[in-house]
Design a protein around this motif. Structure first.
Motif, PDB file in Angstrom:
ATOM      1  N   ARG A   8      19.962 -19.193 -44.556  1.00 46.78           N
ATOM      2  CA  ARG A   8      18.561 -19.597 -44.409  1.00 46.78           C
ATOM      3  C   ARG A   8      17.680 -18.439 -43.952  1.00 46.78           C
ATOM      4  O   ARG A   8      16.477 -18.584 -43.842  1.00 46.78           O
ATOM      5  CB  ARG A   8      18.468 -20.761 -43.406  1.00 46.78           C
ATOM      6  CG  ARG A   8      19.150 -22.035 -43.881  1.00 46.78           C
ATOM      7  CD  ARG A   8      18.889 -23.194 -42.933  1.00 46.78           C
ATOM      8  NE  ARG A   8      19.594 -23.034 -41.671  1.00 46.78           N
ATOM      9  CZ  ARG A   8      20.826 -23.480 -41.454  1.00 46.78           C
ATOM     10  NH1 ARG A   8      21.488 -24.101 -42.417  1.00 46.78           N
ATOM     11  NH2 ARG A   8      21.398 -23.312 -40.281  1.00 46.78           N
ATOM     12  N   ASP A   9      18.295 -17.297 -43.676  1.00 45.66           N
ATOM     13  CA  ASP A   9      17.553 -16.123 -43.232  1.00 45.66           C
ATOM     14  C   ASP A   9      17.214 -15.252 -44.448  1.00 45.66           C
ATOM     15  O   ASP A   9      18.108 -14.790 -45.166  1.00 45.66           O
ATOM     16  CB  ASP A   9      18.390 -15.333 -42.234  1.00 45.66           C
ATOM     17  CG  ASP A   9      17.667 -14.093 -41.732  1.00 45.66           C
ATOM     18  OD1 ASP A   9      16.871 -14.219 -40.782  1.00 45.66           O
ATOM     19  OD2 ASP A   9      17.891 -13.013 -42.309  1.00 45.66           O
ATOM     20  N   GLU A  10      15.919 -15.028 -44.691  1.00 48.37           N
ATOM     21  CA  GLU A  10      15.492 -14.305 -45.893  1.00 48.37           C
ATOM     22  C   GLU A  10      16.093 -12.905 -45.967  1.00 48.37           C
ATOM     23  O   GLU A  10      16.602 -12.490 -47.012  1.00 48.37           O
ATOM     24  CB  GLU A  10      13.964 -14.217 -45.934  1.00 48.37           C
ATOM     25  CG  GLU A  10      13.444 -13.493 -47.174  1.00 48.37           C
ATOM     26  CD  GLU A  10      11.934 -13.361 -47.172  1.00 48.37           C
ATOM     27  OE1 GLU A  10      11.402 -12.765 -48.127  1.00 48.37           O
ATOM     28  OE2 GLU A  10      11.299 -13.840 -46.209  1.00 48.37           O
ATOM     29  N   TYR A  11      16.049 -12.152 -44.874  1.00 51.76           N
ATOM     30  CA  TYR A  11      16.579 -10.791 -44.885  1.00 51.76           C
ATOM     31  C   TYR A  11      18.086 -10.778 -45.151  1.00 51.76           C
ATOM     32  O   TYR A  11      18.588  -9.962 -45.921  1.00 51.76           O
ATOM     33  CB  TYR A  11      16.284 -10.093 -43.552  1.00 51.76           C
ATOM     34  CG  TYR A  11      14.822  -9.808 -43.320  1.00 51.76           C
ATOM     35  CD1 TYR A  11      13.997  -9.393 -44.373  1.00 51.76           C
ATOM     36  CD2 TYR A  11      14.268  -9.932 -42.048  1.00 51.76           C
ATOM     37  CE1 TYR A  11      12.651  -9.116 -44.147  1.00 51.76           C
ATOM     38  CE2 TYR A  11      12.919  -9.659 -41.825  1.00 51.76           C
ATOM     39  CZ  TYR A  11      12.110  -9.257 -42.884  1.00 51.76           C
ATOM     40  OH  TYR A  11      10.786  -8.979 -42.665  1.00 51.76           O
ATOM     41  N   ARG A  13      19.842 -13.047 -46.730  1.00 46.08           N
ATOM     42  CA  ARG A  13      20.093 -13.418 -48.128  1.00 46.08           C
ATOM     43  C   ARG A  13      19.866 -12.236 -49.062  1.00 46.08           C
ATOM     44  O   ARG A  13      20.640 -11.991 -49.996  1.00 46.08           O
ATOM     45  CB  ARG A  13      19.189 -14.587 -48.545  1.00 46.08           C
ATOM     46  CG  ARG A  13      19.562 -15.921 -47.934  1.00 46.08           C
ATOM     47  CD  ARG A  13      19.011 -17.089 -48.755  1.00 46.08           C
ATOM     48  NE  ARG A  13      17.600 -16.923 -49.082  1.00 46.08           N
ATOM     49  CZ  ARG A  13      16.613 -17.333 -48.318  1.00 46.08           C
ATOM     50  NH1 ARG A  13      16.865 -17.929 -47.162  1.00 46.08           N
ATOM     51  NH2 ARG A  13      15.351 -17.168 -48.685  1.00 46.08           N
ATOM     52  N   LEU A  14      18.797 -11.493 -48.814  1.00 46.03           N
ATOM     53  CA  LEU A  14      18.494 -10.343 -49.670  1.00 46.03           C
ATOM     54  C   LEU A  14      19.584  -9.274 -49.551  1.00 46.03           C
ATOM     55  O   LEU A  14      19.974  -8.653 -50.549  1.00 46.03           O
ATOM     56  CB  LEU A  14      17.132  -9.759 -49.288  1.00 46.03           C
ATOM     57  CG  LEU A  14      15.897 -10.573 -49.699  1.00 46.03           C
ATOM     58  CD1 LEU A  14      14.646  -9.966 -49.088  1.00 46.03           C
ATOM     59  CD2 LEU A  14      15.784 -10.633 -51.223  1.00 46.03           C
TER      60      LEU A  14
END
Length: 241
Positions: A8-11, A13-14
């Motif tokens: 759920r963490d954007e960084y 996941r990227l």
């Protein structure tokens, strides 16, 4: 963060998306546009969570670390990996055979899972000639000898007897263990060698714990488990809190 939190963490996941192959921080930064400081912080968290593999190479005499998104089958978020880790956390000093009995996982699957947990520093492994013992990474190494001996029936009964009675004679151990004299003698010798107990010379020699409070503290964290009815008399199971 729990493993699922990273999804759920954007960084995070990227970074996981970028590291489908081994890449240094400079390439991850170029692909994702994430600030370097944030990348380094997330890499440490992802590595500690067992979601990344770390390798490296030498370039112009300088070691460059590279990161790779570990296959999901080795993530601690994987129910199988999580189950194995839970078994070890509840049963410190447990043997390979006993993990297999409790989990029911095939030997090949279990070996690979344990190897990855060790590489990720989630567990510590102590290997001996006849048996290997597995510990959660948070347990101090000073507790290992006591925990290992608490998984051996005769040694366990002697340790608990001394913890409850402060001292004990050879005759006391014959009664509380119901073991052959040779077995008791060998066990006492090993416990003395490992500095868990010591022999006091007297008219009737007796034995005491080397560090009573230290052993009491370990025993205070342990309670018998009713979930595992192993037949192996050397594998008493306990839960460690």
């Amino acid at each position: 963060m729990e493993p699922d939190d990273f999804l759920r963490d954007e960084y995070a996941r990227l970074i996981l998306k970028s590291t489908t192959t081994y890449k240094p921080v400079s390439e991850i930064h170029k692909e994702t546009g994430i600030p370097l400081g944030t990348i380094y912080r997330r890499l440490e968290l992802l590595k500690d969570a067992g979601l990344l593999q770390v390798a490296g190479y030498i370039e112009n005499g300088v070691k460059v670390k590279t990161y790779h998104n570990k296959p999901r089958r080795y993530h601690v978020s994987n129910p199988r990996i999580s189950r194995i880790l839970e078994i070890i956390q509840k049963n410190p000093a447990i043997s390979y055979r006993d993990i297999q009995k409790i989990s029911g996982y095939p030997f090949g699957t279990l070996s690979n899972s344990l190897s990855n947990l060790e590489k990720d520093s989630k567990i510590t492994v102590k290997r001996f000639t006849r048996r290997t013992h597995y510990f959660p990474s948070h347990i101090p190494s000073a507790e290992y000898p006591v925990l290992i001996n608490l998984r051996k029936e005769t040694a366990k009964k002697i340790i608990i007897f001394l913890a409850e009675n402060k001292k004990g004679t050879y005759a006391d151990f014959r009664k509380c263990t119901n073991r052959a004299p040779s077995t008791i003698s060998i066990t006492l010798t090993k416990l003395i060698e490992e500095k868990i107990i010591k022999r006091i010379s007297d008219f009737t020699p007796y034995f005491i714990l080397e560090e009573p409070q230290f052993v009491q503290n370990i025993l205070a964290k342990i309670s018998p488990s009713n979930t595992d009815k192993m037949k192996d008399r050397f594998a008493d199971t306990f839960s460690y809190f």
